[in-house]
Motif scaffolding. Structure first.
Motif, PDB file in Angstrom:
ATOM      1  N   GLY A  89      53.744  39.269  59.274  1.00  0.00           N
ATOM      2  CA  GLY A  89      53.292  37.899  59.062  1.00  0.00           C
ATOM      3  C   GLY A  89      52.128  37.787  58.085  1.00  0.00           C
ATOM      4  N   TYR A  90      51.450  38.881  57.833  1.00  0.00           N
ATOM      5  CA  TYR A  90      50.322  38.879  56.891  1.00  0.00           C
ATOM      6  C   TYR A  90      50.765  39.140  55.447  1.00  0.00           C
ATOM      7  CZ  TYR A  90      47.203  39.261  60.950  1.00  0.00           C
ATOM      8  OH  TYR A  90      46.528  39.036  62.126  1.00  0.00           O
ATOM      9  N   SER A  91      52.022  39.486  55.225  1.00  0.00           N
ATOM     10  CA  SER A  91      52.474  40.009  53.928  1.00  0.00           C
ATOM     11  C   SER A  91      52.143  39.098  52.742  1.00  0.00           C
ATOM     12  CB  SER A  91      53.962  40.337  53.958  1.00  0.00           C
ATOM     13  OG  SER A  91      54.709  39.162  54.178  1.00  0.00           O
ATOM     14  N   ALA A  92      52.142  37.799  52.926  1.00  0.00           N
ATOM     15  CA  ALA A  92      51.818  36.888  51.825  1.00  0.00           C
ATOM     16  C   ALA A  92      50.351  36.972  51.421  1.00  0.00           C
ATOM     17  CB  ALA A  92      52.160  35.449  52.209  1.00  0.00           C
ATOM     18  N   ASN A  93      49.535  37.586  52.260  1.00  0.00           N
ATOM     19  CA  ASN A  93      48.094  37.672  52.014  1.00  0.00           C
ATOM     20  C   ASN A  93      47.621  39.095  51.733  1.00  0.00           C
ATOM     21  OD1 ASN A  93      48.553  35.457  54.395  1.00  0.00           O
ATOM     22  ND2 ASN A  93      47.170  34.761  52.787  1.00  0.00           N
ATOM     23  N   VAL A  94      48.558  39.970  51.380  1.00  0.00           N
ATOM     24  CA  VAL A  94      48.232  41.381  51.169  1.00  0.00           C
ATOM     25  C   VAL A  94      48.484  41.765  49.718  1.00  0.00           C
ATOM     26  CG1 VAL A  94      48.813  43.765  51.814  1.00  0.00           C
ATOM     27  CG2 VAL A  94      48.778  41.978  53.554  1.00  0.00           C
ATOM     28  N   SER A  95      47.566  42.551  49.181  1.00  0.00           N
ATOM     29  CA  SER A  95      47.716  43.117  47.851  1.00  0.00           C
ATOM     30  C   SER A  95      47.551  44.628  47.966  1.00  0.00           C
ATOM     31  CB  SER A  95      46.663  42.541  46.906  1.00  0.00           C
ATOM     32  OG  SER A  95      46.777  43.103  45.629  1.00  0.00           O
ATOM     33  N   ARG A  96      48.464  45.350  47.374  1.00  0.00           N
ATOM     34  CA  ARG A  96      48.361  46.814  47.424  1.00  0.00           C
ATOM     35  C   ARG A  96      47.198  47.279  46.563  1.00  0.00           C
ATOM     36  NH1 ARG A  96      54.185  49.385  46.687  1.00  0.00           N
ATOM     37  NH2 ARG A  96      52.992  51.190  47.381  1.00  0.00           N
ATOM     38  N   PRO A  97      46.517  48.343  46.988  1.00  0.00           N
ATOM     39  CA  PRO A  97      45.429  48.874  46.160  1.00  0.00           C
ATOM     40  C   PRO A  97      45.981  49.365  44.824  1.00  0.00           C
ATOM     41  CG  PRO A  97      45.473  49.922  48.329  1.00  0.00           C
ATOM     42  CD  PRO A  97      46.695  49.085  48.219  1.00  0.00           C
ATOM     43  N   ASN A  98      45.233  49.138  43.766  1.00  0.00           N
ATOM     44  CA  ASN A  98      45.596  49.650  42.446  1.00  0.00           C
ATOM     45  C   ASN A  98      44.415  50.453  41.916  1.00  0.00           C
ATOM     46  OD1 ASN A  98      43.723  47.854  41.180  1.00  0.00           O
ATOM     47  ND2 ASN A  98      45.240  46.214  41.280  1.00  0.00           N
ATOM     48  N   PRO A  99      44.557  51.117  40.773  1.00  0.00           N
ATOM     49  CA  PRO A  99      43.440  51.938  40.269  1.00  0.00           C
ATOM     50  C   PRO A  99      42.127  51.173  40.112  1.00  0.00           C
ATOM     51  CG  PRO A  99      45.452  52.535  39.137  1.00  0.00           C
ATOM     52  CD  PRO A  99      45.776  51.316  39.973  1.00  0.00           C
ATOM     53  N   ALA A 100      42.179  49.937  39.644  1.00  0.00           N
ATOM     54  CA  ALA A 100      40.940  49.159  39.477  1.00  0.00           C
ATOM     55  C   ALA A 100      40.288  48.883  40.829  1.00  0.00           C
ATOM     56  CB  ALA A 100      41.229  47.857  38.741  1.00  0.00           C
ATOM     57  N   THR A 101      41.103  48.585  41.829  1.00  0.00           N
ATOM     58  CA  THR A 101      40.579  48.339  43.173  1.00  0.00           C
ATOM     59  C   THR A 101      39.907  49.589  43.716  1.00  0.00           C
ATOM     60  OG1 THR A 101      42.355  46.768  43.582  1.00  0.00           O
ATOM     61  CG2 THR A 101      41.197  47.612  45.511  1.00  0.00           C
ATOM     62  N   LEU A 102      40.562  50.720  43.532  1.00  0.00           N
ATOM     63  CA  LEU A 102      40.011  51.973  44.050  1.00  0.00           C
ATOM     64  C   LEU A 102      38.741  52.381  43.310  1.00  0.00           C
ATOM     65  CD1 LEU A 102      43.346  53.890  44.666  1.00  0.00           C
ATOM     66  CD2 LEU A 102      41.921  52.675  46.337  1.00  0.00           C
ATOM     67  N   GLU A 103      38.676  52.120  42.008  1.00  0.00           N
ATOM     68  CA  GLU A 103      37.445  52.392  41.260  1.00  0.00           C
ATOM     69  C   GLU A 103      36.309  51.514  41.770  1.00  0.00           C
ATOM     70  OE1 GLU A 103      37.951  52.144  37.017  1.00  0.00           O
ATOM     71  OE2 GLU A 103      39.730  53.440  37.094  1.00  0.00           O
ATOM     72  N   PHE A 104      36.601  50.247  42.021  1.00  0.00           N
ATOM     73  CA  PHE A 104      35.600  49.328  42.571  1.00  0.00           C
ATOM     74  C   PHE A 104      35.097  49.847  43.917  1.00  0.00           C
ATOM     75  CE2 PHE A 104      34.443  45.758  45.278  1.00  0.00           C
ATOM     76  CZ  PHE A 104      33.538  45.072  44.494  1.00  0.00           C
ATOM     77  N   LEU A 105      36.023  50.264  44.789  1.00  0.00           N
ATOM     78  CA  LEU A 105      35.654  50.790  46.102  1.00  0.00           C
ATOM     79  C   LEU A 105      34.827  52.059  45.966  1.00  0.00           C
ATOM     80  CD1 LEU A 105      35.780  50.783  49.195  1.00  0.00           C
ATOM     81  CD2 LEU A 105      38.009  51.921  49.011  1.00  0.00           C
ATOM     82  N   ASP A 106      35.236  52.975  45.093  1.00  0.00           N
ATOM     83  CA  ASP A 106      34.477  54.210  44.880  1.00  0.00           C
ATOM     84  C   ASP A 106      33.045  53.919  44.434  1.00  0.00           C
ATOM     85  OD1 ASP A 106      36.582  55.831  45.638  1.00  0.00           O
ATOM     86  OD2 ASP A 106      37.179  56.322  43.577  1.00  0.00           O
ATOM     87  N   ALA A 107      32.890  52.968  43.513  1.00  0.00           N
ATOM     88  CA  ALA A 107      31.548  52.610  43.033  1.00  0.00           C
ATOM     89  C   ALA A 107      30.717  52.018  44.158  1.00  0.00           C
ATOM     90  CB  ALA A 107      31.649  51.635  41.865  1.00  0.00           C
ATOM     91  N   TYR A 108      31.330  51.172  44.973  1.00  0.00           N
ATOM     92  CA  TYR A 108      30.620  50.587  46.110  1.00  0.00           C
ATOM     93  C   TYR A 108      30.159  51.670  47.078  1.00  0.00           C
ATOM     94  CZ  TYR A 108      29.897  48.302  50.580  1.00  0.00           C
ATOM     95  OH  TYR A 108      29.361  47.907  51.794  1.00  0.00           O
ATOM     96  N   LEU A 109      31.075  52.573  47.437  1.00  0.00           N
ATOM     97  CA  LEU A 109      30.737  53.629  48.400  1.00  0.00           C
ATOM     98  C   LEU A 109      29.684  54.580  47.840  1.00  0.00           C
ATOM     99  CD1 LEU A 109      34.272  54.353  49.872  1.00  0.00           C
ATOM    100  CD2 LEU A 109      32.389  53.081  50.944  1.00  0.00           C
ATOM    101  N   ALA A 110      29.734  54.861  46.552  1.00  0.00           N
ATOM    102  CA  ALA A 110      28.715  55.714  45.935  1.00  0.00           C
ATOM    103  C   ALA A 110      27.352  55.044  46.006  1.00  0.00           C
ATOM    104  CB  ALA A 110      29.081  56.013  44.477  1.00  0.00           C
ATOM    105  N   GLY A 111      27.320  53.728  45.795  1.00  0.00           N
ATOM    106  CA  GLY A 111      26.066  52.983  45.910  1.00  0.00           C
ATOM    107  C   GLY A 111      25.529  52.992  47.337  1.00  0.00           C
ATOM    108  N   GLN A 112      26.416  52.919  48.315  1.00  0.00           N
ATOM    109  CA  GLN A 112      26.008  52.964  49.714  1.00  0.00           C
ATOM    110  C   GLN A 112      25.436  54.324  50.076  1.00  0.00           C
ATOM    111  OE1 GLN A 112      26.009  50.335  51.983  1.00  0.00           O
ATOM    112  NE2 GLN A 112      26.416  49.235  50.094  1.00  0.00           N
ATOM    113  N   ALA A 113      26.004  55.374  49.519  1.00  0.00           N
ATOM    114  CA  ALA A 113      25.541  56.738  49.809  1.00  0.00           C
ATOM    115  C   ALA A 113      24.133  56.976  49.275  1.00  0.00           C
ATOM    116  CB  ALA A 113      26.504  57.757  49.211  1.00  0.00           C
ATOM    117  N   ARG A 114      23.769  56.277  48.217  1.00  0.00           N
ATOM    118  CA  ARG A 114      22.426  56.444  47.632  1.00  0.00           C
ATOM    119  C   ARG A 114      21.349  55.714  48.416  1.00  0.00           C
ATOM    120  NH1 ARG A 114      25.319  56.859  42.512  1.00  0.00           N
ATOM    121  NH2 ARG A 114      25.661  54.611  42.362  1.00  0.00           N
ATOM    122  N   ARG A 115      21.754  54.824  49.319  1.00  0.00           N
ATOM    123  CA  ARG A 115      20.773  54.049  50.084  1.00  0.00           C
ATOM    124  C   ARG A 115      20.099  54.884  51.122  1.00  0.00           C
ATOM    125  NH1 ARG A 115      23.065  48.035  51.099  1.00  0.00           N
ATOM    126  NH2 ARG A 115      22.981  47.421  48.964  1.00  0.00           N
TER     127      ARG A 115
END
Length: 115
Positions: A89-115
């Motif tokens: 039922g959620y399928s209309a609201n889901v987007s599969r991760p793509n390389p840009a999404t994963l790069e964004f997530l990696d940058a976010y997590l790297a920033g969190q690790a520096r805190r």
């Protein structure tokens, strides 16, 4: 055991399962505002609380609130991916991760690790 509740904690970028006032589980995310996406990357229920349906309850509320906020669900977390497969039922609201999404997530997590 106190009453089990689920709440959104936007200051910590996560949804939480609580036993009374004690956090016993969480679904962590990062919002990618430019894309109107909420990227779920980690879900966990503490030892001793597994097998009670708490992860499903957590996922349902997290995903329902994400959809209500007008955001697209991006499942990186294995549990959230599995939950979405079982709840199409959620399928209309889901987007599969793509390389840009994963790069964004990696940058976010790297920033969190520096805190």
């Amino acid at each position: 055991m106190s009453p089990i509740t689920v709440r959104h904690n936007p200051d910590r970028n996560r949804f939480e399962v609580l036993d009374g006032d004690t956090v016993i589980g969480r679904a962590a995310y990062v919002d990618r505002d430019a894309e109107s996406q909420r990227i779920f990357y980690h879900t966990v229920i503490n030892d001793g609380f597994e097998g009670q349906g708490l992860a499903g309850r957590l996922a349902a509320q997290a995903l329902d609130e994400t959809v209500a906020a007008g955001l697209t669900i991006v499942p990186v977390c294995p549990y959230i991916k599995k939950y979405l497969q079982k709840h199409p039922g959620y399928s209309a609201n889901v987007s599969r991760p793509n390389p840009a999404t994963l790069e964004f997530l990696d940058a976010y997590l790297a920033g969190q690790a520096r805190r």
